[in-house]
Scaffold this motif. Structure first.
Motif, PDB file in Angstrom:
ATOM      1  N   MET A   1      98.085 132.192  50.284  1.00 52.84           N
ATOM      2  CA  MET A   1      97.553 131.059  49.288  1.00 52.84           C
ATOM      3  C   MET A   1      97.010 131.656  47.953  1.00 52.84           C
ATOM      4  N   THR A   2      97.568 131.160  46.995  1.00 52.64           N
ATOM      5  CA  THR A   2      97.100 131.861  45.665  1.00 52.64           C
ATOM      6  C   THR A   2      95.981 131.955  45.205  1.00 52.64           C
ATOM      7  N   ALA A   3      95.367 132.789  45.189  1.00 53.63           N
ATOM      8  CA  ALA A   3      93.807 132.877  44.774  1.00 53.63           C
ATOM      9  C   ALA A   3      93.527 132.374  43.525  1.00 53.63           C
ATOM     10  N   ILE A   4      92.450 131.531  43.338  1.00 56.09           N
ATOM     11  CA  ILE A   4      91.974 131.294  42.098  1.00 56.09           C
ATOM     12  C   ILE A   4      90.579 131.746  41.933  1.00 56.09           C
ATOM     13  N   ASN A   5      90.553 132.736  41.204  1.00 54.81           N
ATOM     14  CA  ASN A   5      89.219 133.579  40.801  1.00 54.81           C
ATOM     15  C   ASN A   5      88.439 132.887  39.781  1.00 54.81           C
ATOM     16  N   THR A   6      88.854 131.886  38.959  1.00 51.24           N
ATOM     17  CA  THR A   6      87.952 131.471  37.996  1.00 51.24           C
ATOM     18  C   THR A   6      87.317 130.474  38.555  1.00 51.24           C
ATOM     19  N   ARG A   7      86.024 130.514  38.776  1.00 55.38           N
ATOM     20  CA  ARG A   7      85.123 129.403  39.303  1.00 55.38           C
ATOM     21  C   ARG A   7      84.981 128.095  38.156  1.00 55.38           C
ATOM     22  N   ILE A  77      87.659 129.261  51.769  1.00 52.26           N
ATOM     23  CA  ILE A  77      88.625 129.783  52.542  1.00 52.26           C
ATOM     24  C   ILE A  77      89.605 130.820  52.087  1.00 52.26           C
ATOM     25  N   GLN A  78      89.420 131.077  50.644  1.00 52.50           N
ATOM     26  CA  GLN A  78      90.225 132.001  50.146  1.00 52.50           C
ATOM     27  C   GLN A  78      89.616 133.196  50.465  1.00 52.50           C
ATOM     28  N   ARG A  79      88.366 133.574  50.710  1.00 56.49           N
ATOM     29  CA  ARG A  79      87.632 134.820  51.086  1.00 56.49           C
ATOM     30  C   ARG A  79      87.039 134.874  52.694  1.00 56.49           C
ATOM     31  N   ARG A  80      87.466 133.965  53.639  1.00 56.84           N
ATOM     32  CA  ARG A  80      87.032 133.839  54.729  1.00 56.84           C
ATOM     33  C   ARG A  80      88.123 133.440  55.765  1.00 56.84           C
ATOM     34  N   SER A  81      87.888 134.212  57.099  1.00 56.30           N
ATOM     35  CA  SER A  81      88.546 133.850  58.159  1.00 56.30           C
ATOM     36  C   SER A  81      88.252 132.492  58.676  1.00 56.30           C
ATOM     37  N   TRP A  82      88.852 131.999  59.694  1.00 60.69           N
ATOM     38  CA  TRP A  82      88.355 130.667  60.238  1.00 60.69           C
ATOM     39  C   TRP A  82      87.022 130.953  60.903  1.00 60.69           C
ATOM     40  N   LYS A  83      86.833 132.066  61.565  1.00 57.02           N
ATOM     41  CA  LYS A  83      85.759 132.041  62.311  1.00 57.02           C
ATOM     42  C   LYS A  83      84.564 132.362  61.209  1.00 57.02           C
ATOM     43  N   GLU A  88      79.852 130.392  58.289  1.00 61.44           N
ATOM     44  CA  GLU A  88      79.069 129.893  57.289  1.00 61.44           C
ATOM     45  C   GLU A  88      78.715 128.262  57.155  1.00 61.44           C
ATOM     46  N   ARG A  89      79.430 127.433  57.675  1.00 62.11           N
ATOM     47  CA  ARG A  89      79.354 126.003  57.533  1.00 62.11           C
ATOM     48  C   ARG A  89      78.280 125.728  58.471  1.00 62.11           C
ATOM     49  N   THR A  90      78.429 126.376  59.744  1.00 66.66           N
ATOM     50  CA  THR A  90      77.207 126.199  60.539  1.00 66.66           C
ATOM     51  C   THR A  90      75.849 126.186  59.799  1.00 66.66           C
ATOM     52  N   GLY A  91      75.870 127.509  59.595  1.00 61.46           N
ATOM     53  CA  GLY A  91      74.498 127.925  58.672  1.00 61.46           C
ATOM     54  C   GLY A  91      74.254 126.696  57.762  1.00 61.46           C
ATOM     55  N   ARG A  92      75.054 126.575  56.954  1.00 56.06           N
ATOM     56  CA  ARG A  92      74.898 125.930  55.641  1.00 56.06           C
ATOM     57  C   ARG A  92      74.702 124.197  55.960  1.00 56.06           C
ATOM     58  N   ILE A  93      75.384 123.955  56.894  1.00 53.85           N
ATOM     59  CA  ILE A  93      75.428 122.352  57.020  1.00 53.85           C
ATOM     60  C   ILE A  93      74.665 121.920  58.395  1.00 53.85           C
ATOM     61  N   TYR A 148      96.257 126.848  57.837  1.00 53.74           N
ATOM     62  CA  TYR A 148      97.713 127.091  58.185  1.00 53.74           C
ATOM     63  C   TYR A 148      98.224 126.859  56.713  1.00 53.74           C
ATOM     64  N   LEU A 149      97.905 125.858  55.855  1.00 53.91           N
ATOM     65  CA  LEU A 149      98.445 125.865  54.469  1.00 53.91           C
ATOM     66  C   LEU A 149      98.111 127.267  53.586  1.00 53.91           C
ATOM     67  N   LYS A 150      97.036 127.706  54.037  1.00 54.83           N
ATOM     68  CA  LYS A 150      96.726 129.219  53.421  1.00 54.83           C
ATOM     69  C   LYS A 150      97.510 130.323  53.828  1.00 54.83           C
ATOM     70  N   LYS A 151      98.129 130.289  55.014  1.00 55.96           N
ATOM     71  CA  LYS A 151      99.015 131.291  55.618  1.00 55.96           C
ATOM     72  C   LYS A 151     100.251 131.036  55.330  1.00 55.96           C
TER      73      LYS A 151
END
Length: 355
Positions: A1-7, A77-83, A88-93, A148-151
Motif C-alpha cells: 500500500m502506498t504510504a501517505i505521509n502527509t497528515r 495500518i500503514q505503520r502497524r501489523s494486524w496484531k 492498539e484498538r483494544t486499548g483505545r476503544i 489484504y488490500l495493504k499487502k
C-alpha cells in the motif's frame, strides 16, 4: 500500500467538529417534548424551533463519524501489523468502552433517576457509548480485508477499488449501498442508530467506504472537491423536501441519499478549507474523545441543576450548553489529562508527565 505521509488535518478537524455537534445535539434533546421518552432529563418548556437544524444534523452526524473511523484505520495500518492494530484498538476503544459501561453510562442514569425521584439503581449499560462497541466489532470484522488490500495493493481487488473510487461511480456505489441497507432493514425511524441493526449495518458500510475513499488516493478527493457545490445543493434540496413535508411520506431511501450528500459535502469543504495544522487542533484532537465519553454525565448534571430554575427557557439552553462544555473541558484538563492511570480509561496513552 502506498504510504501517505502527509497528515490529513481536515479529517482530524471533521472528527472534532462532529463530536462538538454531537454535544449540541444531545443538549437540544432535553428541550424537546419527547426528551424523557428516550431517557433524557427534559425541561418543562420546549424550544421547538431548535429542532429544525437538529433534524438536518440527525441524518449524517453519526454516519460521518463512522466514515471518519474507517479512514482512521487506513492511516493506522500503514505503520502497524494486524496484531499491533488489534492491540492498539483494544486499548483505545475496547477498554474505554468497557469502562464506560461500568462507570460512565450508569452515572448519568443515576442522575436522571434522582432528578425524577426514582429509586437510584446501578445499571450496567452502554448508553451513548454503543458507537465504540460497533467500531471495535468493525475493526475485527474488516481488518483482515484491509490488510489484504495493504499487502496486495496492485492486485485485482485493490486496483478495482481504486478504479471505482477514483471516478464518480464510487460515490454512486456509496449512495446505492446505503439505499439498499434501508430498503432491506427498513428502520423506523431512520435516525435511530443506537443499538439497532440499522445502526450496525449503516455503520459497517460507512466504515468500509471511509477506508476505501482514502485507499483510492487523491483522485476521489479531487472529484468531491470539484463537485462540492452540487453536493451541498442536492443535500439542501433533499433536506428541504423532508423538513417542509413536500411529500406526504418521506421514504427512507431519500433520507439515505441525503445522508451521503451531506457527508461528502462536509468532506469536500473540509478538504478545501480545513487541511492545515494548528495548535487548537492539536489540543482538541486529543480532548475530543475523552469529552465524548464523559459529556452525558455533565449534560445530565447541568440539566438537573438548571431546569428547576425559574428563568426563560432560552437562558436555560445557554446555561446547559455552558455547563456541559465547561464541565467536560475542565474535567479533561484537570483530571483525565493529568492523572496517568485514568488516561487509558479514556483512550489516551499513558505518559509519565502531563503533556
Amino acid at each position: 500500500m502506498t504510504a501517505i505521509n502527509t497528515r490529513r488535518y481536515d479529517i482530524d478537524w471533521i472528527r472534532v467538529i462532529a463530536i462538538g455537534l454531537l454535544l449540541i445535539y444531545h443538549i437540544a434533546i432535553g428541550f424537546q417534548p419527547w426528551g424523557l421518552f428516550i431517557g433524557f432529563i427534559q425541561s418543562e418548556n420546549s424550544i421547538s424551533a431548535i429542532w429544525t437544524p437538529m433534524s438536518m444534523l440527525n441524518v449524517w452526524r453519526i454516519p460521518l463519524l463512522f466514515f471518519v473511523s474507517g479512514m482512521g484505520v487506513f492511516f493506522a495500518i500503514q505503520r502497524r501489523s494486524w496484531k499491533a492494530l488489534i492491540k492498539e484498538r483494544t486499548g483505545r476503544i475496547l477498554i474505554p468502552y468497557l469502562f464506560g459501561i461500568a462507570c460512565i453510562a450508569p452515572l448519568h442514569i443515576i442522575i436522571l433517576q434522582h432528578y425524577y425521584g426514582q429509586k437510584m439503581t446501578y445499571i450496567l449499560n452502554s448508553g451513548h457509548l454503543w458507537f465504540l462497541g460497533n467500531i471495535f466489532v468493525y475493526v475485527l470484522l474488516l481488518s483482515p480485508f484491509f490488510f489484504y488490500l495493504k499487502k496486495h495493493e496492485n492486485g485485482r481487488i485493490g486496483l478495482l477499488i481504486k478504479k471505482v473510487f477514483q471516478s464518480p461511480f464510487g460515490f454512486m456505489v456509496i449512495v446505492l449501498s446505503l439505499t439498499a441497507e434501508v430498503l432491506i432493514v427498513q428502520p423506523n425511524p431512520y435516525e435511530l442508530y443506537a443499538q439497532t441493526w440499522h445502526g450496525f449495518f449503516l455503520g459497517l458500510l460507512a466504515f468500509l467506504f471511509g477506508f476505501c475513499c482514502v485507499y483510492s488516493g487523491k483522485e476521489f478527493w479531487g472529484f468531491i472537491l470539484k463537485w462540492r457545490w452540487l453536493l451541498i445543493l442536492v443535500a439542501v434540496a433533499l433536506y428541504s423536501i423532508r423538513i417542509l413535508g413536500l411529500q406526504p411520506q418521506i421514504q427512507n431511501y431519500l433520507v439515505a441519499a441525503e445522508t451521503c450528500f451531506w457527508v461528502f459535502s462536509v468532506f469536500a469543504f473540509g478538504y478545501k478549507y480545513l487541511n492545515k495544522p494548528s495548535k487548537a487542533l492539536n489540543y482538541l484532537s486529543q480532548a475530543a474523545y475523552p469529552i465524548y465519553i464523559i459529556h452525558m454525565a455533565f449534560l445530565y448534571l447541568g440539566s438537573s441543576l438548571i431546569f428547576p430554575l425559574d428563568i426563560p427557557v432560552e437562558l436555560q439552553f445557554v446555561l446547559v450548553v455552558t455547563f456541559t462544555f465547561v464541565g467536560c473541558f475542565g474535567f479533561y484538563e484537570l483530571i483525565i489529562r493529568r492523572v496517568w492511570f485514568l488516561r487509558p480509561l479514556f483512550g489516551l496513552k499513558i505518559k509519565a508527565k502531563a503533556e
